[in-house]
Design a protein around this motif. Structure first.
Motif, mmCIF file in Angstrom:
data_model
loop_
_atom_site.group_PDB
_atom_site.id
_atom_site.type_symbol
_atom_site.label_atom_id
_atom_site.label_comp_id
_atom_site.label_asym_id
_atom_site.label_seq_id
_atom_site.Cartn_x
_atom_site.Cartn_y
_atom_site.Cartn_z
ATOM 1 N N LYS A 1 0.849 -1.192 0.000
ATOM 2 C CA LYS A 1 0.000 0.000 0.000
ATOM 3 C C LYS A 1 0.883 1.239 0.000
ATOM 4 O O LYS A 1 2.002 1.228 0.502
ATOM 5 C CB LYS A 1 -0.915 0.015 1.230
ATOM 6 N N VAL B 1 -3.257 3.570 0.485
ATOM 7 C CA VAL B 1 -4.101 3.089 -0.610
ATOM 8 C C VAL B 1 -3.405 1.979 -1.388
ATOM 9 O O VAL B 1 -2.183 1.965 -1.538
ATOM 10 C CB VAL B 1 -4.478 4.227 -1.588
ATOM 11 N N ASP B 2 -4.226 1.040 -1.867
ATOM 12 C CA ASP B 2 -3.727 0.040 -2.812
ATOM 13 C C ASP B 2 -3.463 0.722 -4.142
ATOM 14 O O ASP B 2 -4.166 1.671 -4.506
ATOM 15 C CB ASP B 2 -4.777 -1.057 -3.023
ATOM 16 N N THR C 1 -6.287 2.335 -6.693
ATOM 17 C CA THR C 1 -7.498 2.814 -6.014
ATOM 18 C C THR C 1 -7.894 4.166 -6.593
ATOM 19 O O THR C 1 -7.053 5.042 -6.768
ATOM 20 C CB THR C 1 -7.223 2.977 -4.510
#
Lengths: 136, 159
Positions: free
Chosen positions: B3, B19-20, B23
């Motif tokens: 992430k 966040v991945d 995203t």
């Protein structure tokens, strides 16, 4: 002569019935303009899981094999539901109106009969896209 | 999956999330920050209900990679209210019956705000142009246009 039950909405309005010709604010307007009206997608329940349906890409095809092994191994996937898991469909249109033969499966068994027919349902922690593998 | 840390301003407040990769901003706002005011409509940039302002400019958050707003300022409908008071646009939308089911309203309001911020006295045609990326499936466009014009003229005139 119709009897008017004035007690029912007594706390919501004065009952002189002089509403015609006046603008009346809708009860849901404040939520709409502040973005706080809750819609289906806005609910967050404790332990909520997400279900995604893998659907047929073909209008009419035989299902020779449904390979869910990769989906089952995927991170966050709780359950892969196949046709054999839901042998009876209790919610077809015909059953709801109590009419006719009830032969529409929840998930396709040996054949898909329209493009978009559900084949497998995947229950997962998040709505990240489940992998799909469907040889024909 | 690794992430990425991401920091930006959300309605004037600094936020930091992980966040991945891949995203989009809409998912980041709704699921990671918990701001439910931008709505998921089509998810492919056709409906406008996910509209937000990035550094004051109107963007479709469903088509914006979350990582691209690093260090920038994101405004959503959640930040439109001025303290306890409604923004003039919100007041005008309410007074002009410019919301029916309300699902397009967050995007309409942000598009209208982007317009009035750069052009405080728009013509009717300019209002139509400004909300042309936002679909209202109740088809209540006329009251919405009237509401934006009413807000522009301080809530007095009705175009």
């Amino acid at each position: 002569m119709l009897e008017l039950r004035k007690d029912i909405f007594a706390d919501e309005r004065d009952d002189n019935l002089k509403e015609i010709g006046k603008g009346t604010q809708r009860q849901d307007m404040l939520g709409h303009v502040t973005g706080t009206s809750p819609y289906f997608d806005d609910h967050k329940l404790q332990g909520m899981l997400h279900l995604k349906v893998v659907r047929s890409a073909h209008p009419h095809a035989r299902l020779r094999r449904v390979d869910t092994s990769e989906a089952e191994r995927s991170q966050g996937v709780r359950r892969v539901i196949r046709a054999s898991d839901v042998p009876r469909n209790l919610n077809t249109l015909l059953s709801l109106i109590n009419f006719g033969k009830d032969d529409e499966p929840s998930l396709a068994v040996d054949k898909v009969r329209y493009k978009g027919e559900p084949i497998v349902a995947i229950v997962a922690d998040s709505r990240a896209r489940p992998t799909r593998r469907l040889p024909r | 999956m690794a992430k990425t840390p991401l920091q930006f301003r959300h309605n004037g407040r600094d936020v930091a999330i992980f966040v991945d990769g891949g995203t989009n901003l809409l998912v980041a706002l709704r699921e990671l920050i918990g701001d439910m005011t931008p709505k998921f409509g089509c998810g492919q940039g056709g409906c406008g209900t996910c509209s937000v302002l990035i550094d004051g400019e109107l963007h479709l958050s469903c088509l914006t990679l979350a990582e691209t707003v690093a260090g920038r300022s994101v405004e959503t409908l959640d930040g439109l209210k001025e303290g306890p008071n409604l923004h003039p646009l919100q007041r005008a939308f309410a007074d002009n019956f410019a919301a029916q089911c309300g699902y397009c309203t967050p995007g309409m309001l942000m598009a209208a705000k982007a317009l009035l911020d750069r052009n405080p006295q728009p013509s009717r045609a300019e209002v139509v142009e400004a909300i042309s990326g936002n679909i209202c499936r109740c088809t209540g466009y006329e009251p919405i246009i009237n509401a934006v014009l009413a807000a522009a003229s301080g809530g007095r005139a009705r175009a």
